[in-house]
Design a protein around this motif. Structure first.
Motif, PDB file in Angstrom:
ATOM      1  N   LEU A   5       0.531  -1.107   0.071  1.00 42.98           N
ATOM      2  CA  LEU A   5       0.050  -0.153   0.055  1.00 42.98           C
ATOM      3  C   LEU A   5       0.881   1.220  -0.032  1.00 42.98           C
ATOM      4  O   LEU A   5       1.497   1.371   0.634  1.00 42.98           O
ATOM      5  N   VAL A  21      -5.355   0.059   8.844  1.00 50.25           N
ATOM      6  CA  VAL A  21      -5.101  -1.364   8.227  1.00 50.25           C
ATOM      7  C   VAL A  21      -4.290  -2.155   9.607  1.00 50.25           C
ATOM      8  O   VAL A  21      -4.690  -2.767   9.065  1.00 50.25           O
ATOM      9  N   ARG A  24      -6.548  -3.834  11.857  1.00 52.35           N
ATOM     10  CA  ARG A  24      -7.068  -4.676  11.417  1.00 52.35           C
ATOM     11  C   ARG A  24      -6.479  -5.513  10.028  1.00 52.35           C
ATOM     12  O   ARG A  24      -7.343  -6.502  10.513  1.00 52.35           O
ATOM     13  N   ASP A  25      -5.698  -5.779   9.596  1.00 54.71           N
ATOM     14  CA  ASP A  25      -4.805  -6.764   8.836  1.00 54.71           C
ATOM     15  C   ASP A  25      -4.500  -7.466   9.461  1.00 54.71           C
ATOM     16  O   ASP A  25      -2.544  -7.705   9.214  1.00 54.71           O
ATOM     17  N   TYR A  30      -0.580  -7.032   4.179  1.00 52.47           N
ATOM     18  CA  TYR A  30       0.186  -5.346   3.583  1.00 52.47           C
ATOM     19  C   TYR A  30       1.633  -5.308   4.202  1.00 52.47           C
ATOM     20  O   TYR A  30       1.891  -5.514   5.219  1.00 52.47           O
ATOM     21  N   VAL A  74      -8.110  -3.261  -0.223  1.00 50.20           N
ATOM     22  CA  VAL A  74      -7.892  -3.762   0.800  1.00 50.20           C
ATOM     23  C   VAL A  74      -8.741  -4.301   2.033  1.00 50.20           C
ATOM     24  O   VAL A  74      -8.383  -4.918   2.890  1.00 50.20           O
ATOM     25  N   ALA A  75      -9.984  -3.824   1.372  1.00 53.63           N
ATOM     26  CA  ALA A  75     -11.145  -3.248   1.962  1.00 53.63           C
ATOM     27  C   ALA A  75     -11.409  -5.331   3.157  1.00 53.63           C
ATOM     28  O   ALA A  75     -11.442  -5.369   3.977  1.00 53.63           O
ATOM     29  N   LEU A  78      -9.388  -6.526   5.956  1.00 54.09           N
ATOM     30  CA  LEU A  78      -9.548  -6.643   7.119  1.00 54.09           C
ATOM     31  C   LEU A  78     -10.536  -6.833   7.725  1.00 54.09           C
ATOM     32  O   LEU A  78     -11.886  -7.818   7.513  1.00 54.09           O
ATOM     33  N   TRP A  82     -15.200  -5.377   8.103  1.00 56.17           N
ATOM     34  CA  TRP A  82     -14.852  -4.275   6.864  1.00 56.17           C
ATOM     35  C   TRP A  82     -15.060  -4.673   5.281  1.00 56.17           C
ATOM     36  O   TRP A  82     -15.472  -3.973   4.288  1.00 56.17           O
TER      37      TRP A  82
END
Length: 130
Positions: A5, A21, A24-25, A30, A74-75, A78, A82
């Motif tokens: 990212l 991110v 929550r990743d 990433y 990305v969403a 997560l 999301w």
């Protein structure tokens, strides 16, 4: 690590997005680099992207995604529900990108601007490309 990212390193909103991110990743899908960094600039050249600082870029599986397409990549990865933002793929790209552009054009005024790029903490360092 699956993707990269790229973000505007002096934008407060963009830095908050990176923090969001990272929290929550949980699978650590990433890694991150600022668009202003040598690595960020190198990746932009490698993927032949001529973008300004008004966009987030996600590079995944040899392909680059910008603006709302990057968000939609990305969403779903997560935690915390999301993935629901993935429904945005049903909104026409032109409309999604226009909304993204409005937020991006006003992000410094609404959220502020830092004088330097974000520096990762010791524990975050392995997720930042240099």
């Amino acid at each position: 690590m699956g993707g990269i990212l790229l973000f505007d390193g002096v934008c407060s909103l963009c830095n908050q997005l990176v923090d969001f991110v990272m929290k929550r990743d949980k699978e650590k899908n990433y890694q991150f680099a600022s668009l202003q960094s040598e690595k960020g600039q190198s990746l932009l050249k490698e993927y032949q992207l001529e973008v300004d600082l008004n966009t987030m870029v996600v590079i995944e599986n040899g392909k680059a995604y910008v603006k709302s397409d990057a968000v939609l990549k990305v969403a779903p990865k997560l935690t915390g529900g999301w993935f629901i933002l993935g429904a945005g793929k049903w909104v026409p790209r032109l409309i999604r990108h226009k909304l993204y552009d409005v937020v991006a054009a006003n992000r410094y005024r609404l959220f502020g601007k830092k004088t330097t790029c974000r520096l990762p903490t010791e524990e975050e360092r392995s997720r930042f490309l240099t």
